[in-house]
Design a protein around this motif. Structure first.
Motif, mmCIF file in Angstrom:
data_model
loop_
_atom_site.group_PDB
_atom_site.id
_atom_site.type_symbol
_atom_site.label_atom_id
_atom_site.label_comp_id
_atom_site.label_asym_id
_atom_site.label_seq_id
_atom_site.Cartn_x
_atom_site.Cartn_y
_atom_site.Cartn_z
ATOM 1 N N THR A 101 33.629 20.991 0.899
ATOM 2 C CA THR A 101 32.517 20.107 1.509
ATOM 3 C C THR A 101 31.224 20.026 0.612
ATOM 4 N N ALA A 102 30.619 19.069 0.797
ATOM 5 C CA ALA A 102 28.931 19.051 0.190
ATOM 6 C C ALA A 102 28.467 20.351 0.162
ATOM 7 N N ALA A 103 28.291 20.825 1.231
ATOM 8 C CA ALA A 103 27.467 22.307 1.532
ATOM 9 C C ALA A 103 28.430 23.406 0.706
ATOM 10 N N ASP A 104 29.568 23.370 0.598
ATOM 11 C CA ASP A 104 29.898 24.241 -0.240
ATOM 12 C C ASP A 104 29.696 24.424 -1.697
ATOM 13 N N ILE A 105 29.454 23.213 -2.301
ATOM 14 C CA ILE A 105 28.911 23.040 -3.791
ATOM 15 C C ILE A 105 27.546 22.428 -3.773
ATOM 16 N N ASP B 65 29.144 8.242 -16.316
ATOM 17 C CA ASP B 65 29.563 6.814 -15.713
ATOM 18 C C ASP B 65 30.249 6.000 -16.583
ATOM 19 N N PRO B 66 29.911 5.729 -17.846
ATOM 20 C CA PRO B 66 30.596 4.708 -18.602
ATOM 21 C C PRO B 66 31.851 5.367 -19.429
ATOM 22 N N VAL B 67 31.888 6.413 -19.242
ATOM 23 C CA VAL B 67 33.118 7.162 -19.924
ATOM 24 C C VAL B 67 34.406 7.439 -18.974
ATOM 25 N N CYS B 68 34.070 7.269 -17.699
ATOM 26 C CA CYS B 68 35.210 7.577 -16.907
ATOM 27 C C CYS B 68 36.013 6.591 -16.731
ATOM 28 N N PRO B 69 37.406 6.803 -17.213
ATOM 29 C CA PRO B 69 38.571 5.807 -17.385
ATOM 30 C C PRO B 69 39.053 5.382 -16.021
ATOM 31 N N GLU B 70 38.347 6.226 -14.823
ATOM 32 C CA GLU B 70 38.949 5.578 -13.397
ATOM 33 C C GLU B 70 37.851 4.768 -12.888
ATOM 34 N N GLN B 71 36.780 4.579 -13.833
ATOM 35 C CA GLN B 71 35.675 3.816 -13.415
ATOM 36 C C GLN B 71 35.060 4.203 -11.945
ATOM 37 N N ILE B 72 34.961 5.258 -11.864
ATOM 38 C CA ILE B 72 34.329 6.012 -10.598
ATOM 39 C C ILE B 72 32.654 5.770 -10.940
ATOM 40 N N ASP B 73 32.067 5.621 -9.690
ATOM 41 C CA ASP B 73 30.432 5.705 -9.758
ATOM 42 C C ASP B 73 30.124 6.954 -9.698
ATOM 43 N N LEU B 74 30.041 7.777 -10.681
ATOM 44 C CA LEU B 74 29.826 9.319 -10.587
ATOM 45 C C LEU B 74 28.842 9.776 -10.095
ATOM 46 N N SER B 75 27.624 8.986 -10.572
ATOM 47 C CA SER B 75 26.152 9.228 -10.187
ATOM 48 C C SER B 75 25.979 8.921 -8.722
ATOM 49 N N GLY B 76 26.703 7.702 -8.379
ATOM 50 C CA GLY B 76 26.446 7.297 -6.912
ATOM 51 C C GLY B 76 27.324 8.189 -5.927
ATOM 52 N N ARG C 1 23.198 13.494 0.245
ATOM 53 C CA ARG C 1 22.611 12.912 1.552
ATOM 54 C C ARG C 1 23.056 13.692 2.625
ATOM 55 N N GLU C 2 24.248 14.552 2.524
ATOM 56 C CA GLU C 2 24.630 15.519 3.490
ATOM 57 C C GLU C 2 23.991 16.799 3.619
ATOM 58 N N LEU C 3 23.039 17.049 2.447
ATOM 59 C CA LEU C 3 22.571 18.403 2.237
ATOM 60 C C LEU C 3 21.079 18.484 2.896
ATOM 61 N N LEU D 112 12.412 9.551 -6.027
ATOM 62 C CA LEU D 112 12.507 10.813 -5.622
ATOM 63 C C LEU D 112 13.637 11.042 -4.530
ATOM 64 N N ALA D 113 13.246 9.975 -3.504
ATOM 65 C CA ALA D 113 14.239 10.087 -2.469
ATOM 66 C C ALA D 113 15.565 9.738 -2.841
ATOM 67 N N LEU D 114 15.872 8.627 -3.849
ATOM 68 C CA LEU D 114 17.322 8.386 -4.339
ATOM 69 C C LEU D 114 17.837 9.580 -5.013
ATOM 70 N N GLU D 115 16.892 10.287 -5.777
ATOM 71 C CA GLU D 115 17.364 11.618 -6.431
ATOM 72 C C GLU D 115 17.794 12.814 -5.491
ATOM 73 N N THR D 116 17.005 12.951 -4.418
ATOM 74 C CA THR D 116 17.277 14.056 -3.327
ATOM 75 C C THR D 116 18.634 13.607 -2.478
ATOM 76 N N GLY D 117 18.720 12.544 -2.388
ATOM 77 C CA GLY D 117 19.730 11.997 -1.458
ATOM 78 C C GLY D 117 19.422 11.640 0.008
ATOM 79 N N MET D 118 18.080 11.089 -0.171
ATOM 80 C CA MET D 118 17.520 10.788 1.123
ATOM 81 C C MET D 118 17.872 9.508 1.694
ATOM 82 N N GLU D 119 17.936 8.906 2.926
ATOM 83 C CA GLU D 119 17.617 7.640 3.151
ATOM 84 C C GLU D 119 16.212 7.117 3.431
ATOM 85 N N ILE D 120 16.291 5.898 2.724
ATOM 86 C CA ILE D 120 14.839 5.357 2.477
ATOM 87 C C ILE D 120 14.655 4.696 3.898
#
Length: 323
Positions: free
Chosen positions: A48-52, A66-77, A84-86, A154-162
């Motif tokens: 889970t997110a808490a585990d990591i 993000d640009p190098v992922c061949p699966e085109q996953i939005d890794l930063s997102g 947000r779960e933390l 900063l809210a985006l970086e910490t995973g907060m709902e704005i």
């Protein structure tokens, strides 16, 4: 996090490890757990997110993966969504700060067509900010935004709902503008989503597209790109900087597949001042290794300060090369 593996972005990770090659935290630690690859594989195996949580906090959100992922996953997102779960200790104070900002009276409507969001770092360097404004303002068409949105970034970086009221307080005066120039790379990426009809430009791209700045660049310069905005608009900006490289002959802090390597490698707790800052000098020297240059040109204030510390050659902000 998504409710099923089929809906979860981490489910698409094939384990190719390309993200490791550009991840500053992996380069620093050589710990696969401190990489998007590590996060995705842990989640695929039931974590889970808490585990990591510690590993998620280590991410710099530089966006290089993000640009190098061949699966085109939005890794930063994916990482921001997991954060947000933390229950981060900074969230209560940040929530109060956003509520205070939302309650502020609106500034008078802007009467110009272009606004600059310099952010706290650039505002504290008044001489550089004045140079930026003089270069990008034409016939009084540029104004400093009343609200830089630093708390939102900063809210985006910490995973907060704005809070919706806070977001609207920030976006309302920007909606009628022809162009918005943004210094904060993370905020730049999200403004493109929030205001899809607006012309959003990163500060680095705006300055490096200016005739006087381009004229002042030299073939013997090492140009340090601000990575967050670059990777958020990669398909367009890789062409922009390629044209600049061909025209001026200067070198860039680019690595695998022309990814902009971040000069700093600071975790979220380090950025918030809740953990001791790491020694960025080693990482910065790694970027400089192998390059021959007479001057370093930095797009961001933070990179300017770091490169000034590790290099004996002149270091200038991009706005200064026009002089």
């Amino acid at each position: 996090m998504a409710n099923s593996m089929q809906d979860a972005p981490h489910a698409a990770c094939s384990g190719c490890s390309l993200c490791l090659l550009v991840c500053p935290m992996w380069r620093q630690s050589r710990d696969i757990g401190l990489s998007p690859h590590g996060y995705a594989k842990a989640l695929q195996h039931g974590a889970t997110a808490a585990d990591i949580a510690t590993e998620l906090d280590s991410c710099t959100l530089c966006g290089a993966c993000d640009p190098v992922c061949p699966e085109q996953i939005d890794l930063s997102g994916m990482i921001m969504k997991l954060r947000r779960e933390l229950d981060h200790p900074a969230k209560p104070d940040l929530h109060a700060r956003m509520q205070t900002q939302a309650a502020r009276p609106h500034a008078p409507p802007l009467t110009v067509t272009i606004a600059l969001l310099p952010g706290h770092s650039l505002r504290t360097h008044k001489d550089t900010l004045a140079r930026v404004a003089a270069l990008l303002g034409k016939d009084g068409a540029l104004a400093m935004a009343d609200d830089d949105g630093d708390d939102i970034a900063l809210a985006l970086e910490t995973g907060m709902e704005i809070p919706p009221q806070r977001l609207q307080r920030f976006l309302t005066p920007l909606r009628q503008l022809e162009k918005i120039i943004v210094a904060n790379g993370l905020l730049f990426a999200h403004l493109q989503q929030w205001l899809p009809a607006a012309h959003i430009v990163s500060l680095g791209a705006a300055l490096s597209g200016h005739r006087a700045v381009r004229s002042g660049l030299r073939a013997t310069d090492l140009y340090v790109i601000e990575p967050r905005a670059y990777h958020a608009d990669y398909e367009r900006l890789v062409q922009h900087y390629d044209r600049l490289r061909v025209a001026k002959g200067c070198a860039f802090n680019l690595d695998l597949q022309r990814i902009a390597i971040p000069a700093t490698a600071r975790s979220l707790p380090q950025r918030l001042g809740m953990a001791a800052a790491i020694d960025d000098d080693h990482h910065a020297r790694w970027i400089l290794h192998g390059h021959k240059f007479d001057r370093i040109v930095a797009e961001s204030i933070e990179d300017h300060a770091l490169m000034s510390r590790v290099s004996d050659c002149p270091v200038v902000h991009l706005a200064e090369v026009a002089e």
